[in-house]
Design a protein around this motif. Structure first.
Motif, PDB file in Angstrom:
ATOM      1  N   MET A   1      16.320 -65.856 -40.899  1.00 44.63           N
ATOM      2  CA  MET A   1      16.894 -65.626 -39.587  1.00 44.63           C
ATOM      3  C   MET A   1      18.321 -66.158 -39.558  1.00 44.63           C
ATOM      4  SD  MET A   1      13.864 -66.407 -36.825  1.00 44.63           S
ATOM      5  CE  MET A   1      13.476 -68.042 -37.363  1.00 44.63           C
ATOM      6  N   PHE A   2      19.204 -65.326 -39.080  1.00 46.94           N
ATOM      7  CA  PHE A   2      20.594 -65.738 -38.939  1.00 46.94           C
ATOM      8  C   PHE A   2      20.747 -66.582 -37.673  1.00 46.94           C
ATOM      9  CE2 PHE A   2      21.062 -61.810 -41.433  1.00 46.94           C
ATOM     10  CZ  PHE A   2      21.890 -62.259 -42.444  1.00 46.94           C
ATOM     11  N   THR A   3      21.620 -67.567 -37.741  1.00 52.54           N
ATOM     12  CA  THR A   3      21.940 -68.383 -36.576  1.00 52.54           C
ATOM     13  C   THR A   3      23.440 -68.667 -36.579  1.00 52.54           C
ATOM     14  OG1 THR A   3      21.523 -70.432 -37.794  1.00 52.54           O
ATOM     15  CG2 THR A   3      19.681 -69.545 -36.502  1.00 52.54           C
ATOM     16  N   GLY A   4      23.931 -69.158 -35.444  1.00 50.07           N
ATOM     17  CA  GLY A   4      25.325 -69.578 -35.344  1.00 50.07           C
ATOM     18  C   GLY A   4      26.318 -68.479 -35.669  1.00 50.07           C
ATOM     19  N   PRO A   5      27.411 -68.854 -36.360  1.00 55.03           N
ATOM     20  CA  PRO A   5      28.454 -67.874 -36.689  1.00 55.03           C
ATOM     21  C   PRO A   5      27.949 -66.722 -37.557  1.00 55.03           C
ATOM     22  CG  PRO A   5      29.238 -70.124 -37.044  1.00 55.03           C
ATOM     23  CD  PRO A   5      27.779 -70.217 -36.734  1.00 55.03           C
ATOM     24  N   GLU A   6      26.952 -67.011 -38.414  1.00 52.70           N
ATOM     25  CA  GLU A   6      26.394 -65.954 -39.268  1.00 52.70           C
ATOM     26  C   GLU A   6      25.717 -64.879 -38.415  1.00 52.70           C
ATOM     27  OE1 GLU A   6      25.433 -69.250 -39.793  1.00 52.70           O
ATOM     28  OE2 GLU A   6      26.807 -69.687 -41.431  1.00 52.70           O
ATOM     29  N   LEU A   7      25.028 -65.319 -37.364  1.00 56.94           N
ATOM     30  CA  LEU A   7      24.364 -64.366 -36.466  1.00 56.94           C
ATOM     31  C   LEU A   7      25.400 -63.505 -35.748  1.00 56.94           C
ATOM     32  CD1 LEU A   7      21.838 -63.233 -35.074  1.00 56.94           C
ATOM     33  CD2 LEU A   7      22.003 -65.100 -33.429  1.00 56.94           C
ATOM     34  N   LEU A   8      26.445 -64.129 -35.248  1.00 57.91           N
ATOM     35  CA  LEU A   8      27.504 -63.366 -34.568  1.00 57.91           C
ATOM     36  C   LEU A   8      28.151 -62.348 -35.507  1.00 57.91           C
ATOM     37  CD1 LEU A   8      29.203 -66.212 -32.494  1.00 57.91           C
ATOM     38  CD2 LEU A   8      27.663 -64.423 -31.656  1.00 57.91           C
ATOM     39  N   ALA A   9      28.382 -62.774 -36.742  1.00 65.68           N
ATOM     40  CA  ALA A   9      28.995 -61.869 -37.726  1.00 65.68           C
ATOM     41  C   ALA A   9      28.072 -60.691 -38.036  1.00 65.68           C
ATOM     42  CB  ALA A   9      29.328 -62.640 -39.001  1.00 65.68           C
ATOM     43  N   LYS A  10      26.766 -60.964 -38.185  1.00 64.55           N
ATOM     44  CA  LYS A  10      25.797 -59.909 -38.500  1.00 64.55           C
ATOM     45  C   LYS A  10      25.706 -58.909 -37.346  1.00 64.55           C
ATOM     46  CE  LYS A  10      22.574 -58.098 -41.114  1.00 64.55           C
ATOM     47  NZ  LYS A  10      22.891 -57.460 -42.390  1.00 64.55           N
ATOM     48  N   VAL A  11      25.687 -59.409 -36.104  1.00 62.41           N
ATOM     49  CA  VAL A  11      25.621 -58.523 -34.934  1.00 62.41           C
ATOM     50  C   VAL A  11      26.864 -57.635 -34.894  1.00 62.41           C
ATOM     51  CG1 VAL A  11      25.700 -58.482 -32.402  1.00 62.41           C
ATOM     52  CG2 VAL A  11      24.112 -60.021 -33.579  1.00 62.41           C
ATOM     53  N   LYS A  12      28.018 -58.221 -35.164  1.00 63.01           N
ATOM     54  CA  LYS A  12      29.267 -57.451 -35.162  1.00 63.01           C
ATOM     55  C   LYS A  12      29.259 -56.418 -36.287  1.00 63.01           C
ATOM     56  CE  LYS A  12      34.214 -58.102 -34.762  1.00 63.01           C
ATOM     57  NZ  LYS A  12      35.315 -59.062 -34.679  1.00 63.01           N
ATOM     58  N   GLU A  13      28.752 -56.822 -37.451  1.00 68.69           N
ATOM     59  CA  GLU A  13      28.684 -55.919 -38.612  1.00 68.69           C
ATOM     60  C   GLU A  13      27.780 -54.723 -38.340  1.00 68.69           C
ATOM     61  OE1 GLU A  13      26.140 -56.103 -42.680  1.00 68.69           O
ATOM     62  OE2 GLU A  13      27.349 -57.874 -42.235  1.00 68.69           O
ATOM     63  N   LEU A  14      26.636 -54.950 -37.679  1.00 67.38           N
ATOM     64  CA  LEU A  14      25.679 -53.872 -37.426  1.00 67.38           C
ATOM     65  C   LEU A  14      26.183 -52.887 -36.377  1.00 67.38           C
ATOM     66  CD1 LEU A  14      22.370 -55.920 -37.525  1.00 67.38           C
ATOM     67  CD2 LEU A  14      23.145 -54.224 -39.188  1.00 67.38           C
ATOM     68  N   GLY A  15      27.036 -53.368 -35.498  1.00 66.88           N
ATOM     69  CA  GLY A  15      27.655 -52.464 -34.526  1.00 66.88           C
ATOM     70  C   GLY A  15      26.668 -51.868 -33.552  1.00 66.88           C
ATOM     71  N   ASP A  16      26.702 -50.549 -33.415  1.00 65.29           N
ATOM     72  CA  ASP A  16      25.945 -49.835 -32.392  1.00 65.29           C
ATOM     73  C   ASP A  16      24.603 -49.344 -32.926  1.00 65.29           C
ATOM     74  OD1 ASP A  16      25.508 -48.800 -29.879  1.00 65.29           O
ATOM     75  OD2 ASP A  16      26.456 -46.879 -30.342  1.00 65.29           O
ATOM     76  N   VAL A  17      23.665 -50.283 -33.136  1.00 65.28           N
ATOM     77  CA  VAL A  17      22.311 -49.910 -33.556  1.00 65.28           C
ATOM     78  C   VAL A  17      21.363 -50.244 -32.409  1.00 65.28           C
ATOM     79  CG1 VAL A  17      22.761 -50.282 -36.012  1.00 65.28           C
ATOM     80  CG2 VAL A  17      21.858 -52.153 -34.641  1.00 65.28           C
ATOM     81  N   SER A  18      20.132 -49.792 -32.519  1.00 65.76           N
ATOM     82  CA  SER A  18      19.169 -50.070 -31.458  1.00 65.76           C
ATOM     83  C   SER A  18      18.869 -51.575 -31.403  1.00 65.76           C
ATOM     84  CB  SER A  18      17.867 -49.306 -31.704  1.00 65.76           C
ATOM     85  OG  SER A  18      17.167 -49.867 -32.807  1.00 65.76           O
ATOM     86  N   LYS A  19      18.376 -52.022 -30.255  1.00 61.82           N
ATOM     87  CA  LYS A  19      18.040 -53.440 -30.088  1.00 61.82           C
ATOM     88  C   LYS A  19      16.967 -53.860 -31.078  1.00 61.82           C
ATOM     89  CE  LYS A  19      19.350 -53.729 -25.249  1.00 61.82           C
ATOM     90  NZ  LYS A  19      19.440 -52.455 -24.586  1.00 61.82           N
ATOM     91  N   SER A  20      15.982 -53.017 -31.279  1.00 56.94           N
ATOM     92  CA  SER A  20      14.910 -53.329 -32.219  1.00 56.94           C
ATOM     93  C   SER A  20      15.452 -53.501 -33.634  1.00 56.94           C
ATOM     94  CB  SER A  20      13.845 -52.224 -32.217  1.00 56.94           C
ATOM     95  OG  SER A  20      13.234 -52.141 -30.951  1.00 56.94           O
ATOM     96  N   GLU A  21      16.323 -52.599 -34.045  1.00 60.75           N
ATOM     97  CA  GLU A  21      16.915 -52.679 -35.381  1.00 60.75           C
ATOM     98  C   GLU A  21      17.787 -53.921 -35.511  1.00 60.75           C
ATOM     99  OE1 GLU A  21      17.295 -51.654 -39.287  1.00 60.75           O
ATOM    100  OE2 GLU A  21      15.948 -50.820 -37.771  1.00 60.75           O
ATOM    101  N   LEU A  22      18.503 -54.267 -34.464  1.00 63.40           N
ATOM    102  CA  LEU A  22      19.356 -55.457 -34.453  1.00 63.40           C
ATOM    103  C   LEU A  22      18.512 -56.711 -34.667  1.00 63.40           C
ATOM    104  CD1 LEU A  22      22.285 -56.414 -33.977  1.00 63.40           C
ATOM    105  CD2 LEU A  22      21.737 -56.541 -31.547  1.00 63.40           C
ATOM    106  N   VAL A  23      17.425 -56.832 -33.914  1.00 65.11           N
ATOM    107  CA  VAL A  23      16.534 -57.990 -34.032  1.00 65.11           C
ATOM    108  C   VAL A  23      15.929 -58.044 -35.438  1.00 65.11           C
ATOM    109  CG1 VAL A  23      14.371 -58.992 -33.177  1.00 65.11           C
ATOM    110  CG2 VAL A  23      16.067 -58.121 -31.558  1.00 65.11           C
ATOM    111  N   ARG A  24      15.488 -56.904 -35.938  1.00 63.65           N
ATOM    112  CA  ARG A  24      14.870 -56.814 -37.273  1.00 63.65           C
ATOM    113  C   ARG A  24      15.868 -57.211 -38.362  1.00 63.65           C
ATOM    114  NH1 ARG A  24      13.387 -51.972 -36.787  1.00 63.65           N
ATOM    115  NH2 ARG A  24      11.246 -52.356 -36.141  1.00 63.65           N
ATOM    116  N   GLU A  25      17.081 -56.667 -38.322  1.00 62.78           N
ATOM    117  CA  GLU A  25      18.087 -56.927 -39.357  1.00 62.78           C
ATOM    118  C   GLU A  25      18.579 -58.376 -39.348  1.00 62.78           C
ATOM    119  OE1 GLU A  25      19.256 -54.987 -41.875  1.00 62.78           O
ATOM    120  OE2 GLU A  25      17.672 -53.589 -41.270  1.00 62.78           O
ATOM    121  N   CYS A  26      18.498 -59.034 -38.195  1.00 62.08           N
ATOM    122  CA  CYS A  26      18.924 -60.433 -38.114  1.00 62.08           C
ATOM    123  C   CYS A  26      17.802 -61.391 -38.496  1.00 62.08           C
ATOM    124  CB  CYS A  26      19.448 -60.739 -36.715  1.00 62.08           C
ATOM    125  SG  CYS A  26      21.036 -59.929 -36.384  1.00 62.08           S
TER     126      CYS A  26
END
Length: 121
Positions: A1-26
């Protein structure tokens, strides 16, 4: 599980994906007993808010559910009970089983811990 700055970076990297995919990828996924996948949305959003500097700490003394301030007003319920809520007992660090003596005065009710003094006015 990503946390902190790594989580923010991963969310930014994934861009416009579904919420489910975002949660799964993080990495906010667990497995149920039947082997199916469970997405942990609450844990994800709490971590995301934490990464953005928003504190949801459980240290909200004097706060009830939803972050409301305590009103210090109680209302007699339809069945005649007078309820003192969990937020108030938490402020006083009361535990299940703590006992109080009920002192009735003129238009007032005081709760005095058993074995304590009621000198305080």
């Amino acid at each position: 599980m990503f946390t902190g700055p790594e989580l923010l970076a991963k969310v930014k990297e994934l861009g416009d994906v579904s919420k489910s995919e975002l949660v799964r990828e993080c990495g906010y996924v667990s497995n149920k007993k039947d082997g199916s996948e469970r997405l942990n949305f609450t844990a994800f959003y709490e971590a995301l808010l934490g990464a953005k500097g928003v504190s949801l700490g459980a240290n909200n003394a004097g706060r009830g559910k939803g972050g409301r301030s305590l009103s210090y007003v109680a209302t007699v319920q339809g069945n005649g009970n007078l309820l003192v809520g969990k937020a108030y007992t938490a402020v006083l660090d009361l535990l299940p089983g703590d006992e109080f003596e009920i002192k009735l005065g003129k238009k007032q009710i005081r709760l005095v811990p058993v074995g304590g003094s009621d000198d305080e006015e």
